[in-house]
Write a protein that holds these residues in place. Structure first.
Motif: not given
Lengths: 541, 531
Positions: B293-304
């Protein structure tokens, strides 16, 4: 009275049995290094019983403590209040379990009903294997801690066998993914480098004297096949267990290097890892490495050539001669001339556990505080100790790395890692403001140390000089200067005459719990301990 | 201590002015900056623990197709990348650092690492903090070894009236291993500089044995804690913050939650502002070990990772603006490091595993080189286990900072870090000559350089150079006020005369200072007269 040896000091081997005077100071030294925070009563008992009987008591295999329980009314459909959760399904809401485990661990350490080495050894093993992450299922963590308690003074070979297939170890060093098609070397490397033979000098490409890269690859294959049951976050009630999957195990021969006599590990299926451990323990380096770590934990961090030759080697011989039973080694070390040598007495900087326990346990912990003694308060108190230790850089379930805490391996600082300017200030605050001062609260209930029982336990509480002398014996590693003594004495007298102290204490003892008489003495003792816990000497044991 | 007095006064003004002073010259054959070793220049080290994913931090937009090819599930959409140049961009949450870049106050060193990258957090942190090679075990830190040369005998005799300030400050509980000396750590650990605690001091027994040694260590710690706390608290009380350090970005974090890195840097700025002259400050931030979960799936600009980089960017932005508003920005250089980068290819959990090289950020108003190195090559056969290959050895970055920022000789840097040290011109924008000494003809790395002479129609400046082998010679020309007016480099080989430049018509007559630097960091100065 202590028995004074009439023998002249001889050039006996440092590991030979201690024959000098068995006085209160030596007894206190032994207890400080084995029990966390010995009380005056324990010290006196040990002195009267003698060294040998005291070691019998300390090294006795103690019963495994009752498991942690659900201590507060959280919703957890699987566990009732007061019941243990260690085998209950992980499914559902069980946030309290981590707190329960912490509180339980620290309360075990503080318990005053036994004088035993169990908890000291439990942390030795915890630091020895230093399993970290993932912090998930507390049942798995309990299982690991229980192993350390059970085998606290048990057999090193048994411990290695158990830990090699322990679910948390399999996670931590990737054993659970170790497959014949894709061997993972993580555990294979650490079991040699850290847990058994140690890493020696680089003797050639991939050859560390005690083992080689070839051995790492061979061991990785030998350890293949171990899997964890899918207990993490499981929606089903799956117990924390590992199992052997023969389909994942490499059945071929594993050729070891000349460092292990070119032995070949033949297929042993589910028992092959035991074969490996036997091979590792057949190397003297394993016993030496283990004894060094024991020495650093119990005696002092610096191991010079002399100590190596005259202490570590004999201990390693004892370990091997006793088929890796730890108890005879501890007994030999803790009854040796070396252990009672002047130089190392008091030379250990307390780790956070020792620091907290050495303030609280000599007062009988907080057992007198009946209002805190309900189940929930007890666990919260244990959690408070855990929080202090975390603040002081020791979070017992999260070792900083697989090597353990730096204090026990990182040269040249070793124990000094426990102290920094910020940590010194934190220690000072925890001691003076939290534990001693009146604002020590557990969730709203102010609690205070049991000064009354402490005073009653003293040989002669009416005599202010005896109070200082005996208290120094309990709380400080060595005698102090006359200036320090008189500073402490003044905290009790506050300028009054010694006869006033006598009168105060007489009234105090006669009128337990009566403010008029208890306040003056409690206040003086509180100030007295604030000075004593502020001494540099108090950081040592 | 005339020099010290001068330097303290000079520091009150801004640094770059070339103040005409005579007789003030460090005992160094390399070009000497105005900033002496005893100066008040400060290095702030930001430790990003866990292994930061460089490829989602500094993004090679000229290789975007390749990037998608190898890490589609975590790659940031191209349109969201914050463009720094035509070829390079930053993670969309790093707006503050993009602004710093535009303002010339951010430098990026691409693909920093070391040979035979170790992928253990702890071992690699040891390597990055000790400044060792992968197979070398050092117990001291690279900054500790430097400080050892500056604070002889430490901790005995410190603090003193001449050196009342701690050599280094670590924000937090633990003295940063970077500042570990061979005997003791050089950093004072500080939780809250405004709220320090005075420890009781009382003499006791001092037996000549192991107990006595530990007791002496504890007493020293107590004594230093108290004395240094006095100056730290004094500085913190007198110092100020000229900007408000923002909370975490509300769109990423719960409202009104404080940014842990910003809180630390705020304290650092306050101490610097109040006159604390510690040379090094360390701050620490963790959480970068994003296997899942470094990034949110399909929203890679989001996440930890987006959350963490937002914290980093805002904190560094606020810190820089604070320093600039107080005129301290040319005294403070910042550096970020992480123990390794991540692998090029992501794993199946929208995270990345332990990798190899990664970019380092440098920040401050004295950054010279804004982008060093090439974009990461993502073409070709990249396996699941591959990390980014290194272009720069981290010890060369550290060493170049020692050269530029603390005026350490390159020969000494080799002792402190590694024999193969190669100077990188990263942070020497603010360095200028204090005095023109045109006497030296040879450099410590074996060059011989003559006096400049006019050639052509008198407008060309040439010079005779004898270099060992084929090399580059950098030159910088400063006017009478110390401003850099011209800089470039030429190729040289063996002994020959070389044209350096033609006098630009914009430069008026007068005396100029020419600095000549070899590519291993040695330098000489010459005077150039334009009539």
């Amino acid at each position: 009275m202590s028995k004074q040896s009439t023998q002249q000091p001889t050039a006996a081997s440092p590991i030979s049995p201690y024959t000098g005077a068995w006085d209160l100071e030596k007894a206190a030294h032994l207890l400080r290094r084995t029990v966390l925070g010995p009380s005056l009563k324990e010290i006196k008992t040990a002195q009267q019983a003698g060294l040998s009987a005291t070691l019998d008591l300390l090294l006795k295999s103690a019963p495994i403590p009752d498991p942690p329980v659900k201590y507060r009314n959280d919703y957890d459909e699987y566990v009732q209040l007061g019941q243990t959760w260690i085998n209950a399904s992980y499914k559902g809401s069980n946030q309290y379990r981590g707190m329960s485990l912490k509180g339980w661990y620290y309360n075990n350490m503080m318990r005053v009903d036994q004088t035993n080495i169990q908890e000291r050894m439990c942390f030795f093993w915890l630091n020895y294997f230093a399993i970290s992450g993932p912090l998930t299922d507390h049942r798995a963590m309990y299982k690991e801690l229980r192993l350390y308690q059970e085998l606290a003074v048990g057999n090193f070979r048994t411990m290695l066998q158990r830990i090699a297939v322990e679910p948390r170890m399999l996670f931590c060093l990737d054993g659970h993914t170790n497959h014949k098609k894709n061997p993972n070397e993580n555990f294979a490397r650490e079991v040699m480098e850290l847990f058994t033979v140690g890493k020696g000098e680089l003797a050639g490409e991939g050859d560390y004297t005690t083992f080689t890269e070839q051995d790492v690859a061979a061991l990785a294959r030998a350890f293949t096949g171990w899997r964890n049951k899918d207990f993490l976050y499981s929606d089903y009630d799956i117990p924390v267990e590992s199992y052997f999957d023969s389909a994942a195990h490499d059945t071929g021969d594993k050729q070891l290097s000349h460092r292990f006599g070119n032995k070949v590990i033949r297929n042993g299926g589910a028992n092959e890892y035991k074969q490996v451990i036997d091979i590792l323990l057949s190397s003297k380096a394993a016993a030496l490495n283990f004894c060094k770590r024991l020495y650093r934990y119990f005696v002092y961090y610096d191991i010079d050539d002399d100590v190596l030759a005259h202490v570590i080697y004999p201990l390693a011989d004892t370990l091997i001669a006793n088929n890796f039973e730890v108890k005879p080694v501890l007994r030999q070390l803790l009854s040796s001339q070396h252990f009672y040598g002047q130089s190392i007495r008091g030379a250990v900087i307390k780790n956070p556990h020792d620091f907290i326990c050495s303030m609280v346990r000599p007062f009988g912990e907080f057992w007198h505080e009946t209002k805190t003694l309900n189940l929930q308060r007890r666990y919260e108190l244990g959690n408070q100790y855990a929080n202090y230790c975390t603040e002081l850089q020791l979070e017992f379930l999260e070792p900083p790395s697989i090597s353990g805490w730096k204090a026990y391996y990182d040269a040249p600082q070793y124990y000094r890692h426990w102290l920094s300017p910020a940590l010194m200030q934190s220690r000072d605050r925890i001691a003076l403001d939290n534990i001693l001062d009146e604002d020590y609260h557990i969730k709203g209930d102010r609690i205070d140390l049991d000064y009354y029982s402490y005073v009653r336990s003293l040989s002669d509480p009416h005599n202010v000089d005896k109070v200082v002398e005996e208290t120094v014996l309990v709380f400080l590693p060595r005698p102090i200067t006359s200036a320090q003594t008189s500073k402490l004495r003044n905290m009790l007298l506050r300028g009054a005459a010694v006869s006033d102290w006598n009168w105060l204490v007489t009234k105090y003892i006669q009128n337990p719990g009566v403010d008029t008489y208890s306040r003056p003495v409690d206040d003086r003792l509180r100030d007295f301990f604030k000075v004593m816990f502020g001494f540099a000497e108090f950081q040592l044991q | 201590m005339k020099r010290r007095n001068f330097l303290q006064t000079a520091a009150a003004f801004s640094i770059p002015a070339l103040v005409p002073i005579t007789g003030v010259r460090a005992n160094s054959s390399r070009f000497t900056s105005l900033i002496e070793p005893e100066s008040d220049r400060i290095l702030v080290i930001i430790h990003l623990f866990g292994g930061n994913d460089g490829l989602n931090t500094v993004i090679p937009i000229d290789r975007y197709d390749d990037l998608l090819n190898v890490r589609r599930s975590v790659a940031i959409e191209e349109k969201r990348v914050l463009k720094l140049t035509d070829t390079l961009g930053l993670h969309p949450e790093m707006k503050d650092m993009k602004n710093l870049f535009s303002d010339g106050r951010l430098g990026i060193v691409q693909s920093v690492g070391y040979p035979n990258q170790n992928r253990s957090h702890f071992r690699s942190t040891d390597i990055y903090t000790s400044g060792s090679a992968a197979d070398e075990f050092l117990t001291s830190g690279w900054m500790g070894r430097y400080l050892e040369t500056q604070y002889a005998g430490y901790p005995a005799g410190y603090p003193s009236s001449a050196e009342p300030h701690p050599p280094a400050v670590s924000i937090g509980d633990v003295a940063h291993p970077t500042c570990e000396g061979t005997k003791i750590n050089f950093s004072q650990t500080v939780l809250d500089p405004n709220n320090t605690r005075t420890l009781a001091m009382m003499n006791g027994m001092s037996p000549d044995d192991k107990y006595g040694e530990e007791l002496a260590f504890i007493r020293t710690t107590i004594r230093q804690t108290n004395s240094y706390n006095d100056v730290i608290k004094d500085a913190a009380d007198r110092g100020r913050n000229a900007v408000t350090y923002r909370y975490r970005d509300e769109s990423l974090w719960p409202k009104n939650s404080s940014n842990p890195l910003a809180e630390q840097l705020k304290k650092v700025a306050r101490m610097i502002s109040g006159g604390l002259r510690s040379k090094v400050y360390t701050v620490y931030m963790d959480g970068f070990d994003l296997h899942a979960s470094q990034v949110v799936e399909n929203n890679t600009h989001m996440g930890t990772h987006a959350q963490l980089l937002s914290d980093v960017s805002r904190a560094i932005g606020d810190f820089q603006n604070d320093l600039k508003a107080q005129g301290l920005d040319e005294r403070v250089l910042g550096l970020t490091f992480s123990e390794f980068g991540r692998r090029i290819r992501p794993n199946a959990s929208f995270g990345t595993d332990h990798g190899s090289a990664a970019p380092m950020f440098l920040f401050g108003s004295c950054i010279q080189s804004q982008v060093s190195g090439d974009n990461v090559d993502l073409n070709g056969d990249i396996s699941q286990g591959d990390g980014v290959s290194m272009q720069f050895d981290f010890r060369d970055v550290y060493g170049s900072i020692l050269v530029d920022w603390f005026n350490v000789r390159t020969s000494q840097v080799k002792n402190l870090l590694h024999d193969g040290f190669k100077y990188l011109p990263l942070t020497n924008k603010c360095n200028e000559d204090d005095v023109v000494n045109t006497d030296d003809t040879s450099t410590e790395d074996g060059w011989t350089i003559g006096q400049p002479f006019q050639s052509g129609d008198g407008k060309e400046i040439s010079i005779s150079v004898d270099s060992p082998g084929s090399n580059r010679l950098r030159y910088s020309l400063f006017d009478g006020r110390g401003r850099l007016v011209l800089a470039n480099e030429i190729g040289v080989e063996g002994k020959a005369d070389h044209k350096l430049f033609t006098r630009p018509s914009r430069l008026p007559s007068g005396t100029y200072v020419l600095r000549l630097a070899t590519d291993s960091g040695a330098a000489l100065t010459r005077e150039v007269q334009f009539n």
